[in-house]
Design an enzyme around this catalytic site. Structure first.
Site, short mmCIF file in Angstrom:
data_model
loop_
_atom_site.label_atom_id
_atom_site.label_comp_id
_atom_site.label_asym_id
_atom_site.label_seq_id
_atom_site.Cartn_x
_atom_site.Cartn_y
_atom_site.Cartn_z
N SER A 155 0.85 -1.20 0.00
CA SER A 155 0.00 0.00 0.00
C SER A 155 0.88 1.24 0.00
CB SER A 155 -0.90 0.03 1.24
OG SER A 155 -1.75 -1.08 1.29
N ALA B 268 -5.12 -0.86 -2.37
CA ALA B 268 -4.29 -0.31 -1.29
C ALA B 268 -5.19 -0.01 -0.09
CB ALA B 268 -3.62 0.98 -1.77
N LYS B 269 -4.63 -0.21 1.09
CA LYS B 269 -5.39 0.15 2.30
C LYS B 269 -4.87 1.53 2.72
CE LYS B 269 -7.01 -2.04 6.55
NZ LYS B 269 -8.44 -1.81 6.34
N ALA B 270 -5.42 2.55 2.08
CA ALA B 270 -4.94 3.92 2.28
C ALA B 270 -5.99 4.73 3.04
CB ALA B 270 -4.66 4.57 0.93
N TYR C 251 -10.84 5.77 2.81
CA TYR C 251 -11.90 5.36 3.74
C TYR C 251 -13.01 6.39 3.90
CZ TYR C 251 -10.12 0.81 4.45
OH TYR C 251 -9.76 -0.49 4.20
#
Ligand code: PMP
Length: 313
Positions: free
Chosen positions: A62, A156-158, A162
């Site tokens: 990420s 990606a866990k950005a 969120y």
């Protein structure tokens, strides 16, 4: 939220209330951060972090996708997390590593601003509640579409991404539902606001493919492995919205939520958790808590003084 004693911040353990950041940190303004959600479980052999390396690898990926150069290696973060769990005296906990562009440049091209890294570990029960985990939750298809790979990077866990999940979760909760399910920009089922989705029809377990703008969930991956090992047919394929209503069973998977049955989608009843959901859920629980010999390799055991190991739940 429940707190713990210490937080690991840029290489040091600091008291929980003193883990602070500058208000002009880049990540706070533009969402330029990447993070992970990881869980540690109490097992007979002490605390164990579930698929720790896979989570840290995803964090590294990420970061790379958003041009963030992590100042710590995955192994350094892994060791820091073990130390944090030990020093906080935790048996089971939720772990939140976060790396974000810090203070020093508020322009959008800010590669000279530092990358700050924190890891927090604190007690946190199952995200959608014990009752939901047992009897199923009520989900609503969001009026918001999931983020598209044409504008951001669903893989990606950005942090900034969120905002999309927050919109969907807030809308669903305000309308009296437990969770939102998002469609992708083509109208196909994508994922929950913080979970992957599975649909069971005629004995086949289906889950949307990577092309449906999903996060490549580590619980999703574990459930695919478990379902395969149990002999259930499993397919990664596009899922139409109506299949959520026509399904025999629907469930969500995520680190925070674990495996949660869905008992209703958009007011269409699916009923109490079905057999496949229950069997896979039970096996996942065994894997998480170190009771499944065949999945012990998924656990990263934390060395703690022997007197401190409390019996597993
Ligand atoms: N999708 C989204 C958007 C999420 O935030 C999460 C939680 N990380 C998941 C799926 C599930 O991923 P995992 O099983 O790795 O927690």
């Amino acid at each position: 939220m429940e707190t713990a004693e210490l937080i690991w911040q840029n290489g040091e353990l600091v008291p929980w209330d003193e883990a602070k950041t500058h208000v002009l940190s880049h990540g706070l303004h533009y969402g330029t951060g990447v993070f992970e959600g990881i869980r540690c479980y109490a097992t007979e052999r002490g605390p164990a972090v579930f698929r720790h390396r896979e989570h840290l690898e995803r964090l590294e990926k990420s970061a790379e996708l958003y041009y963030l150069k992590l100042p710590f290696t995955a192994e350094e973060l892994r060791e820091a997390t073990h130390e944090l769990i030990r020093r906080n005296g935790l048996d089971s906990c939720y772990i939140r590593p976060l790396a974000y562009r810090g203070y020093g440049n508020l322009g959008l091209y800010a590669t000279d601003a530092p990358i700050d890294v924190v890891v927090a570990a604190f007690p946190w029960g199952v995200y959608l509640g014990e009752e939901g985990t047992r009897h199923g939750i009520r989900a609503r298809v969001s009026s918001w579409r999931g983020i598209s790979g044409e504008s951001l990077i669903p893989h990606a866990k950005a942090t900034g991404q969120y905002l999309n999940s927050v919109l969907a979760k807030t809308e669903a909760t305000a309308a009296g539902y437990d969770e939102a399910i998002l469609l992708d920009t083509h109208g196909r089922v994508s994922e929950g606001s913080g979970e992957n989705v599975f649909v069971v029809r005629d004995g086949v377990i289906c889950t949307p493919p990577h092309t449906a703008a999903i996060l490549d969930g580590i619980t999703r991956n574990s459930v695919v492995q478990i379902a395969t090992d149990l002999g259930y047919p499993i397919e990664e394929r596009d899922i139409a919205r109506a299949e959520l209503y026509l399904a025999d069973e629907v469930f969500l998977t995520g680190t925070a939520a674990e495996l949660v049955p869905v008992r209703e989608v958009d007011d269409h009843p699916l009923g109490e958790p079905g057999e496949i959901t229950r069997v896979v859920q039970a096996k996942l629980q065994d894997a998480l808590h170190g009771r499944a010999e065949e999945y012990l390799e998924w656990l990263d055991f934390v060395e703690v003084p022997t007197g401190r190991i409390t019996p597993a739940a």
